[in-house]
Design a protein around this motif. Structure first.
Motif, PDB file in Angstrom:
ATOM      1  N   GLU A 290      34.902  10.322  61.473  1.00 31.07           N
ATOM      2  CA  GLU A 290      34.319   9.020  61.130  1.00 31.07           C
ATOM      3  C   GLU A 290      33.386   8.525  62.218  1.00 31.07           C
ATOM      4  O   GLU A 290      32.379   7.881  61.938  1.00 31.07           O
ATOM      5  CB  GLU A 290      35.435   7.984  60.918  1.00 31.07           C
ATOM      6  N   GLY A 291      33.712   8.801  63.476  1.00 34.44           N
ATOM      7  CA  GLY A 291      32.852   8.376  64.566  1.00 34.44           C
ATOM      8  C   GLY A 291      31.469   8.985  64.468  1.00 34.44           C
ATOM      9  O   GLY A 291      30.461   8.313  64.697  1.00 34.44           O
ATOM     10  N   ALA A 292      31.396  10.260  64.120  1.00 34.60           N
ATOM     11  CA  ALA A 292      30.103  10.924  63.985  1.00 34.60           C
ATOM     12  C   ALA A 292      29.327  10.370  62.797  1.00 34.60           C
ATOM     13  O   ALA A 292      28.111  10.171  62.868  1.00 34.60           O
ATOM     14  CB  ALA A 292      30.296  12.431  63.827  1.00 34.60           C
ATOM     15  N   VAL A 293      30.040  10.095  61.700  1.00 34.19           N
ATOM     16  CA  VAL A 293      29.371   9.567  60.500  1.00 34.19           C
ATOM     17  C   VAL A 293      28.837   8.162  60.747  1.00 34.19           C
ATOM     18  O   VAL A 293      27.677   7.860  60.464  1.00 34.19           O
ATOM     19  CB  VAL A 293      30.340   9.567  59.300  1.00 34.19           C
ATOM     20  N   GLY A 294      29.699   7.280  61.272  1.00 31.72           N
ATOM     21  CA  GLY A 294      29.288   5.887  61.451  1.00 31.72           C
ATOM     22  C   GLY A 294      28.412   5.670  62.663  1.00 31.72           C
ATOM     23  O   GLY A 294      27.355   5.028  62.571  1.00 31.72           O
ATOM     24  N   SER A 295      28.830   6.198  63.824  1.00 28.77           N
ATOM     25  CA  SER A 295      28.156   5.898  65.086  1.00 28.77           C
ATOM     26  C   SER A 295      26.897   6.723  65.321  1.00 28.77           C
ATOM     27  O   SER A 295      26.061   6.340  66.144  1.00 28.77           O
ATOM     28  CB  SER A 295      29.116   6.104  66.260  1.00 28.77           C
ATOM     29  N   VAL A 296      26.761   7.862  64.630  1.00 29.46           N
ATOM     30  CA  VAL A 296      25.575   8.698  64.838  1.00 29.46           C
ATOM     31  C   VAL A 296      24.701   8.733  63.582  1.00 29.46           C
ATOM     32  O   VAL A 296      23.568   8.234  63.586  1.00 29.46           O
ATOM     33  CB  VAL A 296      25.970  10.131  65.257  1.00 29.46           C
ATOM     34  N   LEU A 297      25.219   9.320  62.497  1.00 30.93           N
ATOM     35  CA  LEU A 297      24.393   9.495  61.302  1.00 30.93           C
ATOM     36  C   LEU A 297      23.971   8.160  60.695  1.00 30.93           C
ATOM     37  O   LEU A 297      22.780   7.921  60.464  1.00 30.93           O
ATOM     38  CB  LEU A 297      25.155  10.331  60.270  1.00 30.93           C
ATOM     39  N   ALA A 298      24.936   7.287  60.404  1.00 30.78           N
ATOM     40  CA  ALA A 298      24.611   6.000  59.792  1.00 30.78           C
ATOM     41  C   ALA A 298      23.814   5.131  60.746  1.00 30.78           C
ATOM     42  O   ALA A 298      22.854   4.452  60.345  1.00 30.78           O
ATOM     43  CB  ALA A 298      25.890   5.281  59.358  1.00 30.78           C
ATOM     44  N   ALA A 299      24.193   5.135  62.024  1.00 30.76           N
ATOM     45  CA  ALA A 299      23.520   4.287  63.001  1.00 30.76           C
ATOM     46  C   ALA A 299      22.042   4.657  63.159  1.00 30.76           C
ATOM     47  O   ALA A 299      21.166   3.783  63.155  1.00 30.76           O
ATOM     48  CB  ALA A 299      24.231   4.382  64.350  1.00 30.76           C
ATOM     49  N   VAL A 300      21.763   5.941  63.272  1.00 33.17           N
ATOM     50  CA  VAL A 300      20.368   6.388  63.430  1.00 33.17           C
ATOM     51  C   VAL A 300      19.582   6.127  62.150  1.00 33.17           C
ATOM     52  O   VAL A 300      18.436   5.660  62.189  1.00 33.17           O
ATOM     53  CB  VAL A 300      20.312   7.872  63.812  1.00 33.17           C
ATOM     54  N   GLY A 301      20.198   6.416  61.001  1.00 33.63           N
ATOM     55  CA  GLY A 301      19.489   6.226  59.735  1.00 33.63           C
ATOM     56  C   GLY A 301      19.089   4.785  59.489  1.00 33.63           C
ATOM     57  O   GLY A 301      17.933   4.492  59.144  1.00 33.63           O
ATOM     58  N   THR A 302      20.022   3.864  59.684  1.00 34.94           N
ATOM     59  CA  THR A 302      19.708   2.454  59.405  1.00 34.94           C
ATOM     60  C   THR A 302      18.939   1.801  60.547  1.00 34.94           C
ATOM     61  O   THR A 302      18.471   0.666  60.395  1.00 34.94           O
ATOM     62  CB  THR A 302      20.996   1.661  59.128  1.00 34.94           C
TER      63      THR A 302
ATOM     64  N   ILE B 181      27.238  -0.290  63.830  1.00 34.62           N
ATOM     65  CA  ILE B 181      26.598  -1.240  64.735  1.00 34.62           C
ATOM     66  C   ILE B 181      26.615  -0.732  66.176  1.00 34.62           C
ATOM     67  O   ILE B 181      25.575  -0.708  66.842  1.00 34.62           O
ATOM     68  CB  ILE B 181      27.301  -2.615  64.658  1.00 34.62           C
ATOM     69  N   THR B 182      27.798  -0.324  66.660  1.00 30.48           N
ATOM     70  CA  THR B 182      27.887   0.109  68.054  1.00 30.48           C
ATOM     71  C   THR B 182      27.082   1.382  68.303  1.00 30.48           C
ATOM     72  O   THR B 182      26.470   1.543  69.362  1.00 30.48           O
ATOM     73  CB  THR B 182      29.356   0.331  68.448  1.00 30.48           C
ATOM     74  N   GLY B 183      27.062   2.286  67.316  1.00 31.13           N
ATOM     75  CA  GLY B 183      26.256   3.495  67.458  1.00 31.13           C
ATOM     76  C   GLY B 183      24.773   3.183  67.503  1.00 31.13           C
ATOM     77  O   GLY B 183      24.010   3.807  68.254  1.00 31.13           O
TER      78      GLY B 183
END
Length: 350
Positions: free
Chosen positions: A35-47, A266-268
């Protein structure tokens, strides 16, 4: 027409955010990521694309020193908006759903993931701000800082991608574009093919960027018609619009009970914004990345970002618990900065 454009752009961003959260979860599931990779990296960079593209375009393609100043101001403002207003909005969402949760506003987050993100943010952003106090010559000093920031972000991503996968397909809603999968009639129609997931994520990102561009343009036009000061527009109003994707994504994930993804988004993004866009400023606008008496308002946002993050996450790290009400402090810090900007603008007009 501007108001109609705002409404349409708002809807486009909302649709894009919903498609993106759904698609990026499936992307992480297919690649067996945590989940950390999905939220903090993939989702964070995309949005983070909408607010990242604005300063990069201003620095790389626009002409004139003022363009560099706009780009640098936007880079400084992104972590501030994420650590204040985005936190506040997420906190409101948590309090809204708390009535349906047995544990109230206690967020179901992996505090280790969030603490990991905030450590990297504090280090990277401190280095980035410190670079503003370096002398203009020799230029290679800021280039060294840029290389260090890239290394920090690369190590941060490596840590998330090496974590054990914890995303279960049973917890995911069906892919919205599942009808595009020609294999959907087979024995395992639940798990879509990666190419179909990629199409949905790409479409979602396109909608988010398109909606953000139209939203910012409409806000800019309305503000100028109402004679809103350009400083207030650049430092306060425009960043609200460009941060909409993160806010929408986090609210969607909070409603689904996926608080680690909501907060990691957000934090990512804070870690990403304090490193990669800053590198662009250091390399291509090094003469503008300087702390001066005229730029204290913009750099004050960096100090507020540190304070807001500390007040929210240091107690979380000590207690191992994060509550939705704790995120509301971000609204207090945002209001304080808003009052500061208004005071400066009023003084300049006077």
């Amino acid at each position: 027409m501007d108001i109609l454009t705002l409404v349409i752009a708002f809807i486009i961003i909302l649709i894009g955010a919903e498609l993106f959260t759904n698609g990026i979860e499936w992307f992480g599931r297919k690649l067996e990521l945590a989940e950390g990779a999905v939220g903090s990296v993939l989702a964070a960079v995309g949005t983070a694309l909408p607010e990242t593209m604005i300063p990069i375009i201003a620095i790389l393609f626009a002409t004139g020193e003022s363009s560099n100043e706009v780009g640098v101001g936007a880079i400084l403002g992104a972590p501030f908006m994420l650590s204040t207003l985005a936190m506040f909005v997420t906190g409101i969402a948590v309090l809204h759903v708390a009535r349906r949760r047995s544990d109230g506003d206690v967020m179901r987050v992996d505090t280790g993931v969030l603490a990991h993100d905030m450590r990297y943010f504090a280090i990277a952003y401190a280095i980035a701000i410190g670079a503003a106090f370096l002398p203009l010559e020799p230029v290679w000093l800021k280039w060294i800082v840029a290389v260090v920031l890239i290394g920090i972000y690369a190590w941060y991503v490596k840590g998330h991608f090496e974590a054990d996968p914890d995303v279960d397909a049973d917890d995911l809603a069906p892919l919205r574009f599942h009808r595009l999968d020609r294999n959907s009639h087979r024995a395992d129609p639940v798990v879509p093919r990666l190419r179909v997931i990629n199409v949905q994520v790409a479409v979602a990102l396109g909608l988010i960027v398109l909606g953000a561009v139209f939203f910012v343009n409409a806000v800019d036009h309305l503000a100028r018609q109402m004679n809103v000061d350009s400083t207030l527009l650049a430092l306060v109003i425009a960043p609200i619009a460009t941060e909409l994707p993160e806010k929408f994504n986090s609210v969607i994930w909070v409603r689904q009970g996926k608080d680690t993804l909501a907060m990691g988004n957000i934090t990512g993004a804070m870690v990403f914004q304090s490193t990669i866009p800053t590198v662009v400023a250091l390399v291509f606008a090094s003469s503008t990345w300087v702390a001066t008496s005229g730029s204290y308002v913009a750099f004050a946002s960096a100090g507020i970002a540190f304070l807001s993050s500390a007040v929210i996450f240091i107690p979380m790290a000590r207690r191992g618990v994060l509550r939705g009400r704790s995120l509301l402090i971000g609204g207090v810090f945002y209001s304080a900065y808003l009052l500061l900007v208004i005071a400066v603008v009023s003084g300049a007009i006077g």
